[in-house]
Write a protein that holds these residues in place. Structure first.
Motif, PDB file in Angstrom:
ATOM      1  N   PRO A  45      30.230 -34.366  24.979  1.00  0.00           N
ATOM      2  CA  PRO A  45      30.639 -34.040  23.610  1.00  0.00           C
ATOM      3  C   PRO A  45      32.080 -33.539  23.492  1.00  0.00           C
ATOM      4  CG  PRO A  45      28.400 -33.290  23.999  1.00  0.00           C
ATOM      5  CD  PRO A  45      28.905 -33.847  25.312  1.00  0.00           C
ATOM      6  N   ARG A  46      32.507 -32.707  24.420  1.00  0.00           N
ATOM      7  CA  ARG A  46      33.869 -32.153  24.244  1.00  0.00           C
ATOM      8  C   ARG A  46      34.966 -33.187  24.537  1.00  0.00           C
ATOM      9  NH1 ARG A  46      34.425 -28.407  29.631  1.00  0.00           N
ATOM     10  NH2 ARG A  46      35.396 -30.059  30.812  1.00  0.00           N
ATOM     11  N   GLU A  47      34.595 -34.323  25.152  1.00  0.00           N
ATOM     12  CA  GLU A  47      35.581 -35.372  25.452  1.00  0.00           C
ATOM     13  C   GLU A  47      35.612 -36.472  24.392  1.00  0.00           C
ATOM     14  OE1 GLU A  47      37.750 -35.372  27.983  1.00  0.00           O
ATOM     15  OE2 GLU A  47      36.932 -33.405  28.519  1.00  0.00           O
ATOM     16  N   LYS A  48      34.662 -36.432  23.450  1.00  0.00           N
ATOM     17  CA  LYS A  48      34.478 -37.600  22.572  1.00  0.00           C
ATOM     18  C   LYS A  48      35.722 -37.926  21.758  1.00  0.00           C
ATOM     19  CE  LYS A  48      29.514 -37.684  22.252  1.00  0.00           C
ATOM     20  NZ  LYS A  48      29.050 -38.912  22.898  1.00  0.00           N
ATOM     21  N   GLU A  49      36.297 -36.910  21.116  1.00  0.00           N
ATOM     22  CA  GLU A  49      37.412 -37.225  20.214  1.00  0.00           C
ATOM     23  C   GLU A  49      38.635 -37.697  20.988  1.00  0.00           C
ATOM     24  OE1 GLU A  49      37.529 -34.068  17.269  1.00  0.00           O
ATOM     25  OE2 GLU A  49      35.399 -34.474  16.847  1.00  0.00           O
ATOM     26  N   ALA A  50      38.898 -37.076  22.151  1.00  0.00           N
ATOM     27  CA  ALA A  50      40.058 -37.482  22.966  1.00  0.00           C
ATOM     28  C   ALA A  50      39.844 -38.880  23.553  1.00  0.00           C
ATOM     29  CB  ALA A  50      40.275 -36.468  24.081  1.00  0.00           C
ATOM     30  N   VAL A  86      37.001 -45.677  12.429  1.00  0.00           N
ATOM     31  CA  VAL A  86      38.339 -45.663  11.803  1.00  0.00           C
ATOM     32  C   VAL A  86      39.421 -45.629  12.885  1.00  0.00           C
ATOM     33  CG1 VAL A  86      39.932 -44.270  10.411  1.00  0.00           C
ATOM     34  CG2 VAL A  86      37.570 -44.639   9.626  1.00  0.00           C
ATOM     35  N   GLU A  87      39.258 -44.749  13.856  1.00  0.00           N
ATOM     36  CA  GLU A  87      40.328 -44.604  14.846  1.00  0.00           C
ATOM     37  C   GLU A  87      40.380 -45.774  15.819  1.00  0.00           C
ATOM     38  OE1 GLU A  87      40.860 -40.644  16.347  1.00  0.00           O
ATOM     39  OE2 GLU A  87      42.088 -41.386  18.010  1.00  0.00           O
ATOM     40  N   VAL A  88      39.226 -46.220  16.286  1.00  0.00           N
ATOM     41  CA  VAL A  88      39.247 -47.288  17.303  1.00  0.00           C
ATOM     42  C   VAL A  88      39.551 -48.646  16.667  1.00  0.00           C
ATOM     43  CG1 VAL A  88      37.880 -48.526  19.018  1.00  0.00           C
ATOM     44  CG2 VAL A  88      37.792 -46.037  18.936  1.00  0.00           C
ATOM     45  N   VAL A  89      38.752 -49.038  15.682  1.00  0.00           N
ATOM     46  CA  VAL A  89      38.978 -50.378  15.089  1.00  0.00           C
ATOM     47  C   VAL A  89      40.334 -50.410  14.374  1.00  0.00           C
ATOM     48  CG1 VAL A  89      38.091 -52.100  13.463  1.00  0.00           C
ATOM     49  CG2 VAL A  89      36.500 -50.764  14.863  1.00  0.00           C
ATOM     50  N   GLY A  90      40.708 -49.276  13.786  1.00  0.00           N
ATOM     51  CA  GLY A  90      41.978 -49.225  13.056  1.00  0.00           C
ATOM     52  C   GLY A  90      43.197 -49.400  13.949  1.00  0.00           C
ATOM     53  N   ASN A  91      43.064 -49.118  15.249  1.00  0.00           N
ATOM     54  CA  ASN A  91      44.246 -49.149  16.129  1.00  0.00           C
ATOM     55  C   ASN A  91      44.153 -50.119  17.292  1.00  0.00           C
ATOM     56  OD1 ASN A  91      45.827 -46.977  14.858  1.00  0.00           O
ATOM     57  ND2 ASN A  91      44.048 -45.734  15.411  1.00  0.00           N
ATOM     58  N   ALA A  92      42.961 -50.697  17.533  1.00  0.00           N
ATOM     59  CA  ALA A  92      42.771 -51.491  18.766  1.00  0.00           C
ATOM     60  C   ALA A  92      43.416 -52.863  18.706  1.00  0.00           C
ATOM     61  CB  ALA A  92      41.291 -51.628  19.075  1.00  0.00           C
TER      62      ALA A  92
END
Ligand code: GLV
Ligand code: MG
Length: 312
Positions: A45-50, A86-92
Motif C-alpha cells: 500500500p505505501r508504494e502504490k502511488e509512487a 488517470v495517471e498511468v493511461v494519461g501518461n503512458a
C-alpha cells in the motif's frame, strides 16, 4: 477494445510488480505473450502511488516487441482506481494496450472504468477506444454476475479467473491459491472454470486462468494447466519466467494436432465440394461440419503459436 491486442495470443501472462524497476526492466526479455505491470496486490500500500510513475516510465522506456502490454489497476473498493487510470493511461502513450480491473463484481464497475477511460484517452490525445480491458472474476459476487460483466463494454478483451482471491471470498479452507486440493474428490473449481469460460466465449473474449502459486514445481504446473487448456482456456498467468516456458507449451497445439487439423479441413472440403457429402470417414473416425469448426480452432491457435504445416 484495443484493435492491436484483442486477438493476440495470451498463452502466458506474466505478472510483474509495478514497484520494481528491476523486474520491469527484465520483463521484455522473457518470452511471455502478455505482460501486466501490477499496481494491485503485488505492490505494498505505501508504494502504490509512487509506483504509477515507475510503471509509466517502464512502458515508455522499454522495447516491448509484440507482447500484449497491460497495467493492473486497483479495484473500485479502494481509493486508488480512478487515479491509477488517470495517471498511468494519461501518461503512458500509445504502447499501452489495456488495463486490467481486478475483483470486478458488477457490469456497472466495467462501465465506470470504460467512461473514465474515454475522458482520459481524449485528454491524452489517444483514439477513443484505444485502451482495452481485462476483467478478473475473483469473488462470489463477481461469479454470480459474470455474464453481465462480460457483456458490459466493447473494450473487453479477456476475462480472467483469480483463484486466490476467489478462495478467500468463498471461505475455502486453503492457504495456497490456485492449486489442487488433494482432499477434494475432483476439481473444486470445475464449475467456476466452466461458468467463466461460457460467459467469456459468449461475448467473444479470450479466457485466462490465474496464478499457480507453487512457482518452483513446473511438473505440477503442467499438470494443473492442462485442466483449463482441456476445457478451452487460452492461457494462464505466470509469476516466474520458468512458468512461462511451461505455459507456452501447454497452451499451444502440438505439431501432430496442427497437421491433423489441416488434414481434416482438406478431407472435409473434398467430401463436401467433390462428392457432395456432409459426413465422411477420416481414417477410423467420422467427420462433419462440427469437425471442421473444431479443426479451425486448432489451426488458428497453432498459427498464433508459430506452427507451420508439415509438408506431405
Ligand atoms: C489473482 O489475482 C488471484 O487472486 O488469484
Ligand atoms: Mg486477486
Amino acid at each position: 477494445m484495443s484493435p492491436r491486442s484483442k486477438d493476440l495470443p495470451r498463452r502466458s501472462c506474466l505478472s510483474v510488480p509495478g514497484s520494481s524497476e528491476k523486474m520491469m526492466g527484465k520483463a521484455p526479455g522473457i518470452p511471455a505473450d502478455m505482460v501486466f505491470l501490477d499496481l494491485e496486490d503485488a505492490v505494498a500500500p505505501r508504494e502504490k502511488e509512487a509506483s504509477r510513475a515507475k510503471v509509466v516510465e517502464a512502458i515508455r522506456g522499454h522495447e516491448w516487441g509484440d507482447k500484449v502490454l497491460c497495467v493492473r489497476v486497483n479495484d473500485w473498493s479502494t481509493k486508488w482506481t480512478a487515479f491509477d487510470i488517470v495517471e498511468v493511461v494519461g501518461n503512458a502513450g500509445p504502447r499501452l494496450d489495456e488495463i486490467m480491473l481486478p475483483k470486478v463484481e458488477s457490469a456497472a464497475q466495467v462501465v465506470a472504468a470504460d467512461m473514465l477511460l474515454r475522458q482520459v484517452e481524449v485528454r491524452a490525445g489517444l483514439p477513443v477506444g484505444h485502451i482495452g480491458m481485462e476483467v478478473q472474476i475473483e469473488t462470489a459476487r463477481g461469479l454470480i454476475n459474470v455474464e453481465e460483466i462480460c457483456a458490459a463494454s466493447p473494450r473487453l478483451e479477456t476475462v480472467i479467473f483469480g483463484p486466490a482471491d476467489f478462495a478467500a471470498s468463498m471461505e475455502m479452507p486453503v492457504l495456497t491459491g490456485g492449486v489442487q486440493i488433494p482432499s477434494y474428490p475432483g476439481d473444486h473449481f470445475h464449475y467456476v472454470f466452466s461458468k467463466i469460460l461460457m460467459a467469456g466465449r459468449a461475448n467473444g473474449l479470450q479466457v485466462i486462468d490465474g496464478p499457480f502459486l507453487y512457482v518452483r514445481d513446473q511438473d505440477a504446473l503442467r499438470d494443473y494447466a492442462a485442466r483449463t487448456r482441456t476445457l478451452g482456456y487460452d492461457g494462464k498467468w505466470a509469476l516466474h519466467p520458468d512458468q512461462v516456458t511451461v505455459l507456452n507449451d501447454v497452451f499451444s497445439p502440438t505439431q501432430e494436432q496442427f497437421d491433423k487439423a489441416w488434414d481434416i479441413i482438406d478431407a472435409y472440403r473434398d467430401a463436401t465440394e467433390g462428392e457432395g457429402k456432409g459426413a465422411v470417414m477420416f481414417g477410423t473416425e467420422m467427420i462433419d461440419e462440427a469437425s471442421r469448426k473444431m479443426a479451425l480452432k486448432f489451426i488458428s491457435r497453432g498459427e498464433r503459436a508459430g506452427r507451420v504445416r508439415t509438408p506431405k
